[in-house]
Scaffold this motif. Structure first.
Motif, PDB file in Angstrom:
ATOM      1  N   PHE A   1       0.814  -1.210   0.000  1.00  5.12           N
ATOM      2  CA  PHE A   1       0.000   0.000   0.000  1.00  5.12           C
ATOM      3  C   PHE A   1       0.854   1.269   0.000  1.00  5.12           C
ATOM      4  CE2 PHE A   1      -3.251  -2.968   0.962  1.00  5.12           C
ATOM      5  CZ  PHE A   1      -4.483  -2.339   0.779  1.00  5.12           C
ATOM      6  N   ASN A   2       2.154   1.135   0.241  1.00  2.00           N
ATOM      7  CA  ASN A   2       3.023   2.310   0.314  1.00  2.00           C
ATOM      8  C   ASN A   2       2.493   3.349   1.301  1.00  2.00           C
ATOM      9  OD1 ASN A   2       5.472   2.106  -1.260  1.00  2.00           O
ATOM     10  ND2 ASN A   2       4.145   1.898  -3.058  1.00  2.00           N
ATOM     11  N   ILE A   3       1.873   2.873   2.382  1.00  2.00           N
ATOM     12  CA  ILE A   3       1.386   3.725   3.467  1.00  2.00           C
ATOM     13  C   ILE A   3       1.646   2.990   4.778  1.00  2.00           C
ATOM     14  CG2 ILE A   3      -0.566   4.957   4.480  1.00  2.00           C
ATOM     15  CD1 ILE A   3      -1.984   4.718   1.765  1.00  2.00           C
ATOM     16  N   ALA A   4       2.214   3.681   5.736  1.00  5.96           N
ATOM     17  CA  ALA A   4       2.332   3.154   7.097  1.00  5.96           C
ATOM     18  C   ALA A   4       1.112   3.634   7.884  1.00  5.96           C
ATOM     19  CB  ALA A   4       3.611   3.648   7.753  1.00  5.96           C
ATOM     20  N   PRO A   5       0.262   2.735   8.357  1.00  7.31           N
ATOM     21  CA  PRO A   5      -1.011   3.148   8.965  1.00  7.31           C
ATOM     22  C   PRO A   5      -0.882   4.082  10.171  1.00  7.31           C
ATOM     23  CG  PRO A   5      -1.061   0.815   8.444  1.00  7.31           C
ATOM     24  CD  PRO A   5       0.343   1.274   8.231  1.00  7.31           C
ATOM     25  N   THR A   6       0.142   3.897  10.997  1.00 10.41           N
ATOM     26  CA  THR A   6       0.316   4.729  12.197  1.00 10.41           C
ATOM     27  C   THR A   6       1.797   5.036  12.383  1.00 10.41           C
ATOM     28  OG1 THR A   6       0.697   2.946  13.802  1.00 10.41           O
ATOM     29  CG2 THR A   6      -1.607   3.456  13.254  1.00 10.41           C
ATOM     30  N   ASP A   7       2.100   5.916  13.308  1.00  8.82           N
ATOM     31  CA  ASP A   7       3.499   6.225  13.609  1.00  8.82           C
ATOM     32  C   ASP A   7       4.242   5.014  14.149  1.00  8.82           C
ATOM     33  OD1 ASP A   7       3.258   8.825  12.735  1.00  8.82           O
ATOM     34  OD2 ASP A   7       3.221   9.731  14.735  1.00  8.82           O
ATOM     35  N   GLU A   8       3.533   4.081  14.758  1.00  8.65           N
ATOM     36  CA  GLU A   8       4.181   2.869  15.257  1.00  8.65           C
ATOM     37  C   GLU A   8       4.691   1.985  14.125  1.00  8.65           C
ATOM     38  OE1 GLU A   8       1.633   0.729  17.847  1.00  8.65           O
ATOM     39  OE2 GLU A   8       1.996   2.057  19.558  1.00  8.65           O
ATOM     40  N   ASP A   9       4.219   2.257  12.916  1.00 12.45           N
ATOM     41  CA  ASP A   9       4.564   1.413  11.775  1.00 12.45           C
ATOM     42  C   ASP A   9       5.768   1.912  10.994  1.00 12.45           C
ATOM     43  OD1 ASP A   9       2.420  -0.553  12.051  1.00 12.45           O
ATOM     44  OD2 ASP A   9       1.083   1.115  11.581  1.00 12.45           O
ATOM     45  N   VAL A  10       6.502   2.867  11.568  1.00 13.02           N
ATOM     46  CA  VAL A  10       7.784   3.303  11.004  1.00 13.02           C
ATOM     47  C   VAL A  10       8.817   3.339  12.125  1.00 13.02           C
ATOM     48  CG1 VAL A  10       6.745   4.634   9.141  1.00 13.02           C
ATOM     49  CG2 VAL A  10       7.225   5.758  11.305  1.00 13.02           C
ATOM     50  N   TRP A  11      10.064   3.150  11.765  1.00 11.96           N
ATOM     51  CA  TRP A  11      11.105   3.014  12.806  1.00 11.96           C
ATOM     52  C   TRP A  11      11.364   4.328  13.534  1.00 11.96           C
ATOM     53  CZ3 TRP A  11      15.873   5.577  12.655  1.00 11.96           C
ATOM     54  CH2 TRP A  11      16.212   6.200  11.456  1.00 11.96           C
ATOM     55  N   ASP A  12      11.121   5.466  12.851  1.00 17.81           N
ATOM     56  CA  ASP A  12      11.329   6.760  13.494  1.00 17.81           C
ATOM     57  C   ASP A  12      10.392   7.776  12.850  1.00 17.81           C
ATOM     58  OD1 ASP A  12      12.149   9.122  14.642  1.00 17.81           O
ATOM     59  OD2 ASP A  12      14.214   9.018  13.914  1.00 17.81           O
ATOM     60  N   PRO A  13       9.275   8.109  13.487  1.00 16.23           N
ATOM     61  CA  PRO A  13       8.329   9.056  12.890  1.00 16.23           C
ATOM     62  C   PRO A  13       8.967  10.383  12.505  1.00 16.23           C
ATOM     63  CG  PRO A  13       7.335   7.971  14.772  1.00 16.23           C
ATOM     64  CD  PRO A  13       8.775   7.566  14.759  1.00 16.23           C
ATOM     65  N   ALA A  14       9.919  10.859  13.294  1.00 17.26           N
ATOM     66  CA  ALA A  14      10.555  12.140  12.983  1.00 17.26           C
ATOM     67  C   ALA A  14      11.328  12.077  11.671  1.00 17.26           C
ATOM     68  CB  ALA A  14      11.487  12.543  14.125  1.00 17.26           C
ATOM     69  N   PHE A  15      11.891  10.918  11.367  1.00 15.53           N
ATOM     70  CA  PHE A  15      12.657  10.747  10.133  1.00 15.53           C
ATOM     71  C   PHE A  15      11.765  10.915   8.909  1.00 15.53           C
ATOM     72  CE2 PHE A  15      14.284   8.070   6.688  1.00 15.53           C
ATOM     73  CZ  PHE A  15      15.595   8.500   6.594  1.00 15.53           C
ATOM     74  N   PHE A  16      10.492  10.523   9.027  1.00 14.00           N
ATOM     75  CA  PHE A  16       9.577  10.552   7.883  1.00 14.00           C
ATOM     76  C   PHE A  16       8.707  11.802   7.830  1.00 14.00           C
ATOM     77  CE2 PHE A  16      10.545   6.091   8.579  1.00 14.00           C
ATOM     78  CZ  PHE A  16      10.812   5.651   7.290  1.00 14.00           C
ATOM     79  N   GLU A  17       8.882  12.692   8.781  1.00 13.63           N
ATOM     80  CA  GLU A  17       8.032  13.873   8.833  1.00 13.63           C
ATOM     81  C   GLU A  17       8.135  14.670   7.530  1.00 13.63           C
ATOM     82  OE1 GLU A  17       7.192  17.734  11.744  1.00 13.63           O
ATOM     83  OE2 GLU A  17       8.692  16.221  12.285  1.00 13.63           O
ATOM     84  N   GLY A  18       6.967  14.985   6.951  1.00 17.22           N
ATOM     85  CA  GLY A  18       6.921  15.725   5.700  1.00 17.22           C
ATOM     86  C   GLY A  18       7.061  14.871   4.464  1.00 17.22           C
ATOM     87  N   SER A  19       7.218  13.565   4.633  1.00 19.30           N
ATOM     88  CA  SER A  19       7.399  12.652   3.508  1.00 19.30           C
ATOM     89  C   SER A  19       6.098  11.944   3.166  1.00 19.30           C
ATOM     90  CB  SER A  19       8.471  11.608   3.843  1.00 19.30           C
ATOM     91  OG  SER A  19       9.697  12.206   4.164  1.00 19.30           O
ATOM     92  N   THR A  20       6.086  11.340   2.006  1.00 21.92           N
ATOM     93  CA  THR A  20       4.966  10.466   1.661  1.00 21.92           C
ATOM     94  C   THR A  20       4.988   9.227   2.552  1.00 21.92           C
ATOM     95  OG1 THR A  20       6.291   9.337  -0.014  1.00 21.92           O
ATOM     96  CG2 THR A  20       4.968  11.225  -0.736  1.00 21.92           C
ATOM     97  N   HIS A  21       3.954   8.430   2.457  1.00 21.47           N
ATOM     98  CA  HIS A  21       3.753   7.190   3.211  1.00 21.47           C
ATOM     99  C   HIS A  21       3.185   7.406   4.611  1.00 21.47           C
ATOM    100  CE1 HIS A  21       6.308   5.814  -0.013  1.00 21.47           C
ATOM    101  NE2 HIS A  21       6.222   4.545   0.376  1.00 21.47           N
ATOM    102  N   VAL A  22       3.281   8.632   5.139  1.00 18.18           N
ATOM    103  CA  VAL A  22       2.812   8.873   6.503  1.00 18.18           C
ATOM    104  C   VAL A  22       1.901  10.097   6.597  1.00 18.18           C
ATOM    105  CG1 VAL A  22       4.874   7.803   7.511  1.00 18.18           C
ATOM    106  CG2 VAL A  22       4.849  10.269   7.094  1.00 18.18           C
ATOM    107  N   THR A  23       1.528  10.688   5.480  1.00 21.84           N
ATOM    108  CA  THR A  23       0.759  11.931   5.529  1.00 21.84           C
ATOM    109  C   THR A  23      -0.681  11.672   5.983  1.00 21.84           C
ATOM    110  OG1 THR A  23       0.014  11.774   3.227  1.00 21.84           O
ATOM    111  CG2 THR A  23       2.118  12.899   3.630  1.00 21.84           C
ATOM    112  N   PRO A  24      -1.323  12.670   6.554  1.00 16.46           N
ATOM    113  CA  PRO A  24      -2.722  12.505   6.967  1.00 16.46           C
ATOM    114  C   PRO A  24      -3.643  12.085   5.825  1.00 16.46           C
ATOM    115  CG  PRO A  24      -1.801  14.454   7.994  1.00 16.46           C
ATOM    116  CD  PRO A  24      -0.767  13.967   7.018  1.00 16.46           C
ATOM    117  N   ALA A  25      -3.411  12.606   4.630  1.00 16.19           N
ATOM    118  CA  ALA A  25      -4.288  12.254   3.503  1.00 16.19           C
ATOM    119  C   ALA A  25      -4.169  10.785   3.131  1.00 16.19           C
ATOM    120  CB  ALA A  25      -3.963  13.136   2.299  1.00 16.19           C
ATOM    121  N   GLU A  26      -2.949  10.256   3.140  1.00 18.00           N
ATOM    122  CA  GLU A  26      -2.758   8.839   2.835  1.00 18.00           C
ATOM    123  C   GLU A  26      -3.395   7.960   3.909  1.00 18.00           C
ATOM    124  OE1 GLU A  26       1.498   8.291   0.870  1.00 18.00           O
ATOM    125  OE2 GLU A  26       1.491   9.844   2.420  1.00 18.00           O
ATOM    126  N   ARG A  27      -3.186   8.329   5.151  1.00 16.83           N
ATOM    127  CA  ARG A  27      -3.773   7.538   6.231  1.00 16.83           C
ATOM    128  C   ARG A  27      -5.291   7.659   6.242  1.00 16.83           C
ATOM    129  NH1 ARG A  27       0.874   8.681  10.914  1.00 16.83           N
ATOM    130  NH2 ARG A  27       2.315   7.070  10.166  1.00 16.83           N
TER     131      ARG A  27
END
Length: 259
Positions: free
Chosen positions: A150-176
């Motif tokens: 799906f190229n989307i991580a459903p929650t912040d728990e689903d990435v190793w470091d939420p801060a690392f992905f901030e502002g990137s695709t895969h974690v945006t509110p619209a995708e979730r």
């Protein structure tokens, strides 16, 4: 009944590992993504020798999805109904079929690249079309699921470091929110258990020792309707298959069903 989803990142490159994995796990139905081959180049004969039928939606070196099944393949549908074009064509990112008692979709959701990129807008349109396409099957009494990358991580728990992905695709509110729309349609996230570490990541970049350091993401997902989730006995990420030479950068997600 055992089903699974796996982004193999080129079925040609991964074929020996794929065949060995199928034999060792006894998987009944496998949803594949990123086959990176044409339909003619898909190794249907090698899979047939193991007892699998194949249905493929693929057109070349990019994208490509497939369903392989020992439980039957009927009412195969290629593509995403109402799905958007990209570059003037509808990319081969979806395929669905009846596999014995199940109706299954294998999907490879667009990556999105960067939030400001046109590919991100395309991703959101694609997800909206998926929501509409699966709405009827989601409320049926037959077990039904959408599986894939799906190229989307459903929650912040689903990435190793939420801060690392901030502002990137895969974690945006619209995708979730698009995943939330699938849940509103009657599908639930079948979250696998990890076989190692606390979180069941499914993808680790090849670069910067991400896999040994467990810098991963859970982006390979299974969304099932109520009859499907009621039949789930177990689900796990086969992290072992990410190890060693010639591995995909994704690990298979396995679901065992009492059907």
């Amino acid at each position: 009944m055992r089903i699974a989803t796996w982004n193999v990142n080129s079925i040609t490159a991964r074929l020996p590992r794929l065949l060995a994995w199928l034999e060792s796990t006894g998987t009944d139905v496998l949803c594949l993504q990123e086959t990176k081959t044409t339909a003619e180049g898909f190794p249907a004969d090698a899979l047939r020798e193991l007892g699998y039928e194949s249905a493929i939606n693929a057109s070349g070196r990019w994208n490509g999805v497939a369903l392989i099944s020992k439980a039957g393949l009927e009412n195969v549908a290629m593509g995403l109904p109402g799905g958007p074009d990209y570059g003037g064509v509808q990319e081969p990112r979806a395929i669905s079929a009846d596999c014995g008692p199940l109706r299954l979709w294998s999907v490879y959701v667009p990556n999105g690249r960067e939030v400001a990129h046109e590919h991100y807008a395309y991703k959101l349109r694609w997800l909206e079309a998926l929501h509409k396409a699966v709405a009827n099957d989601a409320v049926e009494q037959r077990p039904f699921a959408v599986l894939g990358d799906f190229n989307i991580a459903p929650t912040d728990e689903d990435v190793w470091d939420p801060a690392f992905f901030e502002g990137s695709t895969h974690v945006t509110p619209a995708e979730r929110a698009a995943l939330g729309a699938l849940q509103e349609a009657g599908l639930s996230d079948v979250k696998p258990r990890p076989l190692k570490y606390e979180h069941p990541y499914t993808y680790w970049d090849y670069r910067q020792l991400c896999f040994p350091k467990n810098r991963g993401m859970r982006i390979d997902l299974v969304y099932g309707n109520t009859p499907f989730t009621a039949a789930v006995k177990d689900s796990y990420v086969d992290r072992e298959e990410r190890k060693g030479k010639g591995a995909s950068d994704h690990a298979p997600v396995v679901v065992d069903l009492d059907l």
